[in-house]
Motif scaffolding. Structure first.
Motif, PDB file in Angstrom:
ATOM      1  N   VAL A  68       0.847  -1.188   0.000  1.00  0.00           N
ATOM      2  CA  VAL A  68       0.000   0.000   0.000  1.00  0.00           C
ATOM      3  C   VAL A  68       0.883   1.239   0.000  1.00  0.00           C
ATOM      4  O   VAL A  68       1.987   1.237   0.544  1.00  0.00           O
ATOM      5  N   ALA A  69       0.400   2.280  -0.655  1.00  0.00           N
ATOM      6  CA  ALA A  69       1.062   3.582  -0.643  1.00  0.00           C
ATOM      7  C   ALA A  69       0.029   4.632  -0.245  1.00  0.00           C
ATOM      8  O   ALA A  69      -1.153   4.512  -0.577  1.00  0.00           O
ATOM      9  N   LEU A  70       0.486   5.654   0.440  1.00  0.00           N
ATOM     10  CA  LEU A  70      -0.350   6.785   0.808  1.00  0.00           C
ATOM     11  C   LEU A  70       0.201   8.023   0.123  1.00  0.00           C
ATOM     12  O   LEU A  70       1.390   8.340   0.271  1.00  0.00           O
ATOM     13  N   ALA A  71      -0.641   8.703  -0.629  1.00  0.00           N
ATOM     14  CA  ALA A  71      -0.249   9.913  -1.342  1.00  0.00           C
ATOM     15  C   ALA A  71      -0.967  11.114  -0.733  1.00  0.00           C
ATOM     16  O   ALA A  71      -2.207  11.096  -0.595  1.00  0.00           O
ATOM     17  N   PHE A  72      -0.217  12.144  -0.373  1.00  0.00           N
ATOM     18  CA  PHE A  72      -0.766  13.361   0.212  1.00  0.00           C
ATOM     19  C   PHE A  72      -0.573  14.515  -0.779  1.00  0.00           C
ATOM     20  O   PHE A  72       0.525  14.707  -1.306  1.00  0.00           O
ATOM     21  N   PHE A  73      -1.633  15.279  -1.007  1.00  0.00           N
ATOM     22  CA  PHE A  73      -1.611  16.363  -1.985  1.00  0.00           C
ATOM     23  C   PHE A  73      -1.743  17.702  -1.267  1.00  0.00           C
ATOM     24  O   PHE A  73      -2.464  17.834  -0.286  1.00  0.00           O
ATOM     25  N   GLN A  74      -1.061  18.713  -1.810  1.00  0.00           N
ATOM     26  CA  GLN A  74      -1.124  20.053  -1.245  1.00  0.00           C
ATOM     27  C   GLN A  74      -1.070  21.076  -2.357  1.00  0.00           C
ATOM     28  O   GLN A  74      -0.169  21.041  -3.194  1.00  0.00           O
ATOM     29  N   ASN A  96       1.623  19.992  -4.910  1.00  0.00           N
ATOM     30  CA  ASN A  96       2.734  19.320  -4.263  1.00  0.00           C
ATOM     31  C   ASN A  96       2.264  17.926  -3.859  1.00  0.00           C
ATOM     32  O   ASN A  96       1.119  17.744  -3.443  1.00  0.00           O
ATOM     33  N   LEU A  97       3.129  16.957  -3.982  1.00  0.00           N
ATOM     34  CA  LEU A  97       2.755  15.569  -3.731  1.00  0.00           C
ATOM     35  C   LEU A  97       3.791  14.931  -2.814  1.00  0.00           C
ATOM     36  O   LEU A  97       4.994  14.999  -3.069  1.00  0.00           O
ATOM     37  N   TYR A  98       3.293  14.308  -1.745  1.00  0.00           N
ATOM     38  CA  TYR A  98       4.136  13.550  -0.823  1.00  0.00           C
ATOM     39  C   TYR A  98       3.617  12.115  -0.782  1.00  0.00           C
ATOM     40  O   TYR A  98       2.395  11.899  -0.806  1.00  0.00           O
ATOM     41  N   TYR A 127      11.101  20.259  -7.472  1.00  0.00           N
ATOM     42  CA  TYR A 127      11.931  19.240  -6.808  1.00  0.00           C
ATOM     43  C   TYR A 127      11.244  17.884  -6.935  1.00  0.00           C
ATOM     44  O   TYR A 127      10.027  17.777  -6.771  1.00  0.00           O
ATOM     45  N   ARG A 128      12.024  16.875  -7.244  1.00  0.00           N
ATOM     46  CA  ARG A 128      11.555  15.495  -7.216  1.00  0.00           C
ATOM     47  C   ARG A 128      12.615  14.647  -6.528  1.00  0.00           C
ATOM     48  O   ARG A 128      13.811  14.778  -6.826  1.00  0.00           O
ATOM     49  N   GLY A 129      12.194  13.782  -5.616  1.00  0.00           N
ATOM     50  CA  GLY A 129      13.179  12.953  -4.943  1.00  0.00           C
ATOM     51  C   GLY A 129      12.547  11.905  -4.069  1.00  0.00           C
ATOM     52  O   GLY A 129      11.344  11.928  -3.789  1.00  0.00           O
ATOM     53  N   GLY A 130      13.380  10.948  -3.652  1.00  0.00           N
ATOM     54  CA  GLY A 130      12.894   9.893  -2.791  1.00  0.00           C
ATOM     55  C   GLY A 130      14.041   9.084  -2.212  1.00  0.00           C
ATOM     56  O   GLY A 130      15.191   9.161  -2.655  1.00  0.00           O
ATOM     57  N   LEU A 131      13.714   8.296  -1.192  1.00  0.00           N
ATOM     58  CA  LEU A 131      14.664   7.421  -0.516  1.00  0.00           C
ATOM     59  C   LEU A 131      13.970   6.098  -0.263  1.00  0.00           C
ATOM     60  O   LEU A 131      12.807   6.069   0.166  1.00  0.00           O
ATOM     61  N   ALA A 132      14.659   4.979  -0.549  1.00  0.00           N
ATOM     62  CA  ALA A 132      14.043   3.665  -0.408  1.00  0.00           C
ATOM     63  C   ALA A 132      15.030   2.661   0.147  1.00  0.00           C
ATOM     64  O   ALA A 132      16.246   2.755  -0.081  1.00  0.00           O
ATOM     65  N   LYS A 133      14.505   1.698   0.898  1.00  0.00           N
ATOM     66  CA  LYS A 133      15.256   0.522   1.358  1.00  0.00           C
ATOM     67  C   LYS A 133      14.652  -0.684   0.649  1.00  0.00           C
ATOM     68  O   LYS A 133      13.440  -0.909   0.699  1.00  0.00           O
ATOM     69  N   THR A 134      15.478  -1.460  -0.045  1.00  0.00           N
ATOM     70  CA  THR A 134      14.966  -2.535  -0.885  1.00  0.00           C
ATOM     71  C   THR A 134      15.745  -3.825  -0.671  1.00  0.00           C
ATOM     72  O   THR A 134      16.921  -3.823  -0.295  1.00  0.00           O
ATOM     73  N   SER A 135      15.047  -4.919  -0.943  1.00  0.00           N
ATOM     74  CA  SER A 135      15.669  -6.236  -1.091  1.00  0.00           C
ATOM     75  C   SER A 135      14.909  -6.914  -2.220  1.00  0.00           C
ATOM     76  O   SER A 135      13.809  -7.426  -2.024  1.00  0.00           O
ATOM     77  N   ILE A 136      15.483  -6.877  -3.420  1.00  0.00           N
ATOM     78  CA  ILE A 136      14.782  -7.296  -4.621  1.00  0.00           C
ATOM     79  C   ILE A 136      15.451  -8.540  -5.214  1.00  0.00           C
ATOM     80  O   ILE A 136      16.671  -8.582  -5.381  1.00  0.00           O
ATOM     81  N   ASN A 137      14.638  -9.542  -5.536  1.00  0.00           N
ATOM     82  CA  ASN A 137      15.107 -10.757  -6.189  1.00  0.00           C
ATOM     83  C   ASN A 137      14.728 -10.704  -7.666  1.00  0.00           C
ATOM     84  O   ASN A 137      13.546 -10.583  -8.004  1.00  0.00           O
ATOM     85  N   LEU A 138      15.722 -10.791  -8.531  1.00  0.00           N
ATOM     86  CA  LEU A 138      15.503 -10.686  -9.964  1.00  0.00           C
ATOM     87  C   LEU A 138      16.282 -11.777 -10.688  1.00  0.00           C
ATOM     88  O   LEU A 138      17.069 -12.521 -10.076  1.00  0.00           O
ATOM     89  N   GLY A 139      16.076 -11.844 -11.982  1.00  0.00           N
ATOM     90  CA  GLY A 139      16.828 -12.762 -12.816  1.00  0.00           C
ATOM     91  C   GLY A 139      17.546 -12.007 -13.916  1.00  0.00           C
ATOM     92  O   GLY A 139      16.933 -11.175 -14.598  1.00  0.00           O
TER      93      GLY A 139
END
Length: 383
Positions: A68-74, A96-98, A127-139
């Motif tokens: 789930v994601a929560l998007a906040f608009f201003q 503006n979007l958070y 401005y556009r930006g983000g920070l993420a912590k991931t553990s992704i399994n790919l081929g």
């Protein structure tokens, strides 16, 4: 007696306190003043509400999953509330979007993070930006030129950061941008000996790069455009001097155009080219990005994509879409002429959930060369 009570009530409300009690009832808050249909514009822009976005993942490369994601608009402080456009609609607001979200899939992949898209000084700065912590399994799929094709299962586990600022050039819809992209990832393999298939430079875990971009944006809104176009060209240089394990460059040029065909039909077109040079880690290679094709399924140092989408507005709220696209990879192991085209196509449905934002939500079902899958869409799928 009823009239007398109303008069007394009106006298009592002659004080300023009653004049300020203008909050709409909860049901009216989610109804559009133009057509009375369900609409979240007031909730999102006037009451700082959030839009819950279900994340349903059916990516062939990641397996089934969700989150789930929560998007906040201003509404930006220096912008006026949306007003009528004289044609039964409203002027679209660029908010503006958070956002923040988390997800997990059946193959053990998981990620969580947060980001924002902001406008300042009457949209002179972005401005556009983000920070993420991931553990992704790919081929990783070997090309199969000299040896039979092989799928190598691997995991990338770590943090990713993307920060980008833009400045408008004069009064035009033209922006120059500066970006910093950073990744610190541990690379693991299901079969330990698969590590020997890559050079040490292809296994670099840290990449830090600075980028410069030029963007033209004349779209009528940023969520579900019906007119105008977006064009961007960017280049990023990853260097050991700024924290990267290896030196390489990545480039991208893309354009999205939207043309109304009459009052109910909108034709969209997308062209997207990505390429990389230098000692790029294998998991950072460009890949074909199309609905219906798994993430990182077709990779190489050069990628080209063409896609078109047709939206038919059945009513002011509901729309049907159809799309088809093709991509090609080449560069490291073959020439452009030797590359093969991968085609994906599909259809979907949309609902205009926020008129003041011009934002549609809906579902797409896509058929690719190996798999078919569906996607939850909020706004345009082209990013």
């Amino acid at each position: 007696m009823r009239a007398f009570a109303l008069v007394l009530g009106g006298l009592a409300c002659g004080a300023p306190a009653c004049a300020q009690n203008t909050d709409p009832p909860p049901r009216a808050m989610f109804r559009d003043a133009e057509d009375g249909r369900f609409d979240m514009s007031r909730w999102l822009l006037e009451h700082r509400g959030f839009l819950p976005v279900p994340i349903i993942i059916t990516d062939p490369a990641l397996g089934n999953g969700g989150g789930v994601a929560l998007a906040f608009f201003q509404r930006p402080h220096d912008s006026a509330p949306a007003a009528g456009d004289g044609q039964g609609g409203v002027t679209v607001t660029r908010p503006n979007l958070y956002g923040a979200g988390a997800m997990r899939t059946a193959n053990g992949s998981e990620a969580y993070g947060a980001g924002a898209s902001l406008h300042f000084d009457e949209d002179r700065w972005r401005y556009r930006g983000g920070l993420a912590k991931t553990s992704i399994n790919l081929g990783y799929h070997t090309p199969g030129t000299l040896r039979p094709p092989l799928e190598i299962e691997y995991n990338v586990d770590g943090v990713m950061s993307f920060q980008q600022g833009f400045r408008r050039l004069g009064a035009r819809d033209l922006y120059v941008g500066l970006a910093w992209i950073y990744m610190d990832l541990d690379i693991g393999f299901d079969v330990a000996s698969d590590r020997d298939r890559f050079t040490p430079r292809e296994l670099g875990s840290k990449s830090s790069g600075l980028g410069l971009s030029l963007e033209y944006d004349s779209r009528d809104n940023t969520f579900t455009p019906s007119n105008g176009w977006l064009g961007m060209i960017e280049g990023n240089a990853y260097l050991p001097g700024i924290g990267s394990d290896t030196a390489f460059q990545s480039y991208r040029g893309h354009a999205y155009g939207y043309w109304p065909l009459g009052k109910r039909v909108v034709l969209g077109g997308r062209v997207d080219a990505r390429w990389a040079n230098g000692d790029i880690p294998f998991y950072r290679l460009p890949y074909i990005d199309l609905r219906g094709i798994g993430s990182a399924r077709y990779q190489n140092t050069r990628v080209g994509v063409l896609e078109t989408e047709l939206r038919w507005n059945l009513t002011p709220r509901w729309a049907l879409i159809g799309f088809v696209g093709a991509g090609r990879t080449w560069g490291r192991h073959n020439s452009f002429a030797d590359g093969s085209d991968e085609v994906a196509k599909g259809a979907g449905v949309r609902y205009l959930i926020a008129r003041q934002l011009g934002m549609h939500v809906g579902v797409d079902y896509a058929w690719g060369p190996e798999d078919d899958t569906f996607y939850i869409q909020v706004g345009s799928p082209w990013r």
